[in-house]
Design an enzyme around this catalytic site. Structure first.
Site, PDB file in Angstrom:
ATOM      1  N   ASP A 123      17.535   8.671   7.710  1.00 38.17           N
ATOM      2  CA  ASP A 123      17.155   7.776   8.797  1.00 38.17           C
ATOM      3  C   ASP A 123      15.868   8.234   9.488  1.00 38.17           C
ATOM      4  OD1 ASP A 123      19.266   6.122   8.287  1.00 38.17           O
ATOM      5  OD2 ASP A 123      20.450   6.684  10.046  1.00 38.17           O
ATOM      6  N   ALA A 182      22.331   6.833  17.889  1.00 35.99           N
ATOM      7  CA  ALA A 182      21.600   8.087  17.702  1.00 35.99           C
ATOM      8  C   ALA A 182      21.695   8.950  18.976  1.00 35.99           C
ATOM      9  CB  ALA A 182      20.155   7.768  17.320  1.00 35.99           C
TER      10      ALA A 182
END
Length: 300
Positions: free
Chosen positions: A83, A198
């Site tokens: 990511d 996140a």
């Protein structure tokens, strides 16, 4: 092989030499499909130490060149990594509206969710127009009315943080010119729905489904226990004024940190463009969410 000719821009993680077999596989698949390949120059030099790119792509129907910065055009961008690599690719793609395909070289990611073993099927799906594209909101960052860096937009989040071991900072936050509160904390994270899983999540922020038109403001280690995350419309303009004992602070844009001096006003708003994320037909967000966060798993 499809007669349809596509151009792919290739980006990647520069620290995964053990993944050379996967890189070779992706290049070979691009060759089979007669693709035109444009490779980020830095990444090209990295992978060329592991495999001879020119010999792999050598074909009368497959051509490749390199480029630097964001000087490229393509039908699709391929991000080879996790990511984090995807976020760097999104920075390079910027407002080009080029859909990004994330090939994950490690564990399952929210953004990079294609396994190297599946790349051949995915490339065929792109040629067959059998895929979906999700449009993801981006946060634009300004410091005293000017772009903070060459890449002042975040797909995941913007973090206002204290420097090193300095004391906590004070962040005076206003929404559309209306005073909200002054955060006494180690920092403040403003995230998009994409970035809600996140840094924001690790600080107690909510999971927000992509496509929801909101931003999330989450304090990092707040001094007051009654400070809680707040969800606001993504049409809002956020202004932040920071006071710090060290007379400076950090602004993290998708993990890329810039030092700012005390008195610098940070303004956040939704960018005028979105990032396009390629998803395989049939991909389900909640299935990825369950797997990534291990919901329902017995961890005893």
């Amino acid at each position: 092989m499809s007669s349809k000719s596509l151009t792919f821009a290739l980006f990647g993680n520069l620290y995964q030499q053990e993944k050379s077999a996967a890189i070779h596989q992706v290049l070979a698949c691009l060759k089979v499909h007669g693709a035109r390949v444009v490779i980020d120059e830095e990444y090209y030099h990295f992978i060329n130490e592991m495999c001879d790119v020119r010999s792999i792509l050598s074909s009368s129907k497959c051509r490749f060149t390199t480029f630097s910065g964001n000087d490229f055009e393509a039908d699709f961008a391929i991000s080879m990594g996790g990511d984090g690599t995807f976020l760097k690719t999104a920075c390079k793609v910027g407002a080009k509206h080029i859909p990004i395909l994330g090939v994950n070289m490690g564990r399952l990611g929210f953004l990079a969710d294609i396994a190297p073993a599946d790349i051949e099927a995915c490339l065929q799906a792109l040629h067959d127009d059998d895929y979906a594209v999700e449009s993801r909101a981006v946060i634009q960052v300004q410091a005293d009315g000017q772009p903070l860096t060459d890449c002042s937009c975040a797909l995941n989040d913007v973090a206002i943080l204290k420097r090193d071991t300095a004391s906590m900072i004070s962040i005076r936050a206003s929404i559309n010119g209306e005073y909200l509160t002054t955060y006494q904390a180690d920092g403040l994270v403003v995230s998009t729905p994409t970035g809600s899983t996140a840094y924001s999540l690790s600080n107690g922020g909510p999971v927000v489904v992509p496509g929801t038109g909101v931003l999330v403001m989450t304090a990092v280690a707040p001094h007051s226990l009654n400070i809680r995350p707040i969800v606001i419309p993504d049409t809002s303009e956020i202004t932040l004024d920071v006071v710090s004992r060290s007379h400076s602070f950090l602004v993290g844009i998708d993990g890329r940190s810039e030092k700012c001096g005390e008195g610098t006003r940070i303004t956040l708003r939704r960018a005028p463009y979105n990032i396009q994320v390629v998803k395989r037909s049939g991909t389900r967000y909640f299935a990825t969410l369950r797997e990534k966060l291990m919901w329902g798993a017995d961890v005893r």
